[in-house]
Write an enzyme that holds these catalytic residues in place. Structure first.
Site, PDB file in Angstrom:
ATOM      1  N   GLN A 111     -20.721  34.733   1.560  1.00  0.00           N
ATOM      2  CA  GLN A 111     -20.930  33.354   2.003  1.00  0.00           C
ATOM      3  C   GLN A 111     -22.064  32.694   1.230  1.00  0.00           C
ATOM      4  O   GLN A 111     -21.988  31.519   0.864  1.00  0.00           O
ATOM      5  CB  GLN A 111     -21.266  33.348   3.502  1.00  0.00           C
ATOM      6  CG  GLN A 111     -21.558  31.978   4.086  1.00  0.00           C
ATOM      7  CD  GLN A 111     -20.323  31.102   4.147  1.00  0.00           C
ATOM      8  OE1 GLN A 111     -19.211  31.597   4.300  1.00  0.00           O
ATOM      9  NE2 GLN A 111     -20.508  29.792   4.023  1.00  0.00           N
ATOM     10  N   GLU A 112     -23.114  33.456   0.963  1.00  0.00           N
ATOM     11  CA  GLU A 112     -24.292  32.894   0.308  1.00  0.00           C
ATOM     12  C   GLU A 112     -24.075  32.653  -1.183  1.00  0.00           C
ATOM     13  O   GLU A 112     -24.527  31.642  -1.719  1.00  0.00           O
ATOM     14  CB  GLU A 112     -25.491  33.835   0.509  1.00  0.00           C
ATOM     15  CG  GLU A 112     -25.994  33.918   1.938  1.00  0.00           C
ATOM     16  CD  GLU A 112     -26.675  32.628   2.401  1.00  0.00           C
ATOM     17  OE1 GLU A 112     -27.139  31.859   1.544  1.00  0.00           O
ATOM     18  OE2 GLU A 112     -26.733  32.407   3.621  1.00  0.00           O
ATOM     19  N   SER A 113     -23.410  33.587  -1.863  1.00  0.00           N
ATOM     20  CA  SER A 113     -23.384  33.503  -3.334  1.00  0.00           C
ATOM     21  C   SER A 113     -22.069  33.896  -3.975  1.00  0.00           C
ATOM     22  O   SER A 113     -21.952  33.853  -5.204  1.00  0.00           O
ATOM     23  CB  SER A 113     -24.472  34.431  -3.905  1.00  0.00           C
ATOM     24  OG  SER A 113     -24.126  35.789  -3.661  1.00  0.00           O
ATOM     25  N   TYR A 198     -20.919  27.470   9.155  1.00  0.00           N
ATOM     26  CA  TYR A 198     -21.432  28.670   8.478  1.00  0.00           C
ATOM     27  C   TYR A 198     -21.124  29.916   9.296  1.00  0.00           C
ATOM     28  O   TYR A 198     -20.614  30.915   8.776  1.00  0.00           O
ATOM     29  CB  TYR A 198     -22.937  28.523   8.268  1.00  0.00           C
ATOM     30  CG  TYR A 198     -23.604  29.691   7.577  1.00  0.00           C
ATOM     31  CD1 TYR A 198     -23.797  29.691   6.202  1.00  0.00           C
ATOM     32  CD2 TYR A 198     -24.063  30.797   8.297  1.00  0.00           C
ATOM     33  CE1 TYR A 198     -24.422  30.754   5.565  1.00  0.00           C
ATOM     34  CE2 TYR A 198     -24.682  31.866   7.671  1.00  0.00           C
ATOM     35  CZ  TYR A 198     -24.858  31.838   6.305  1.00  0.00           C
ATOM     36  OH  TYR A 198     -25.458  32.900   5.682  1.00  0.00           O
TER      37      TYR A 198
END
Length: 209
Positions: A111-113, A198
């Site tokens: 999700q982050e990167s 998110y």
């Protein structure tokens, strides 16, 4: 081979199920090189908890953390590269060592990167786990460490340390932990969850992994 380990090594702690071949592949090294550096006579015999020196070529070029612990903002020259096999291996290893669900570690990193270490967000978030410089500094103080978020293994280590602290702080409540990773623990405690897009995305990724 004589090595200035403090200058050139990053360290990998052997987890259950690790093999020297697998570790070498994850770090784009060779089994023979790792065996020689770490004085391992039998490449089929490594031990859970053993610390292995991994020669860090990128560490010679640039570092994103200073000797006083200050983390530099937007230090693109210090960023390491990664591939998906390497990312998956190191994320699973960190999850095992910190007692975290593997699916949580993998999902948040994606999700982050998108499992990409060579990225800095507009807000300053660094690498695989999108660690903010001030977060890295705080976590390093917490564990008396000197982890460099611009380096792949250190970035994942910092992410795992942060997730473990959230895991204990929110008593294993995954929804709150996921939200807090993104918006901060104080906000979740005092303002509640308002980043549901998110949170729901990470939950969906956890079901995939």
């Amino acid at each position: 081979m004589r090595i200035n380990r403090r200058a050139s090594c990053s360290w990998h702690r052997v987890a259950s199920g690790d093999t020297l071949n697998g570790i070498a592949s994850a770090y784009r090294s060779s089994t023979a090189t790792l065996a020689r550096i770490n004085n391992i006579r039998n490449v089929n015999l490594i031990f859970t908890g053993q610390n292995l020196c991994i020669l860090s070529k990128a560490g010679w070029r640039s570092a994103g953390i200073k000797s006083n612990g200050r983390v530099t903002w937007y230090a693109y020259g210090a960023l390491e590269w990664s591939n998906r096999h390497q990312a998956h291996y190191l994320l699973c290893n960190a999850a095992a060592r910190y007692g975290l669900p593997q699916s949580l570690m993998l999902a948040i990193a994606w999700q982050e990167s998108g499992w990409n270490q060579h990225v800095i967000a507009q807000d300053g978030g660094i690498g695989m786990m999108q660690i903010m410089p001030y977060t890295a500094q705080g976590l390093n103080r917490q564990v008396n460490g000197h982890y460099d978020p611009y380096k792949l293994q250190d970035n994942i280590e910092l992410g795992a340390i942060y997730l473990r602290s959230l895991w204990h702080g929110f008593h294993g409540n995954k929804t709150q932990i996921i939200s807090a990773y993104n918006e901060g623990g104080w906000n979740v405690q005092h303002r509640g969850i308002f980043n549901w897009r998110y949170v729901n995305s990470v939950h969906a990724l956890m079901r995939r992994y």
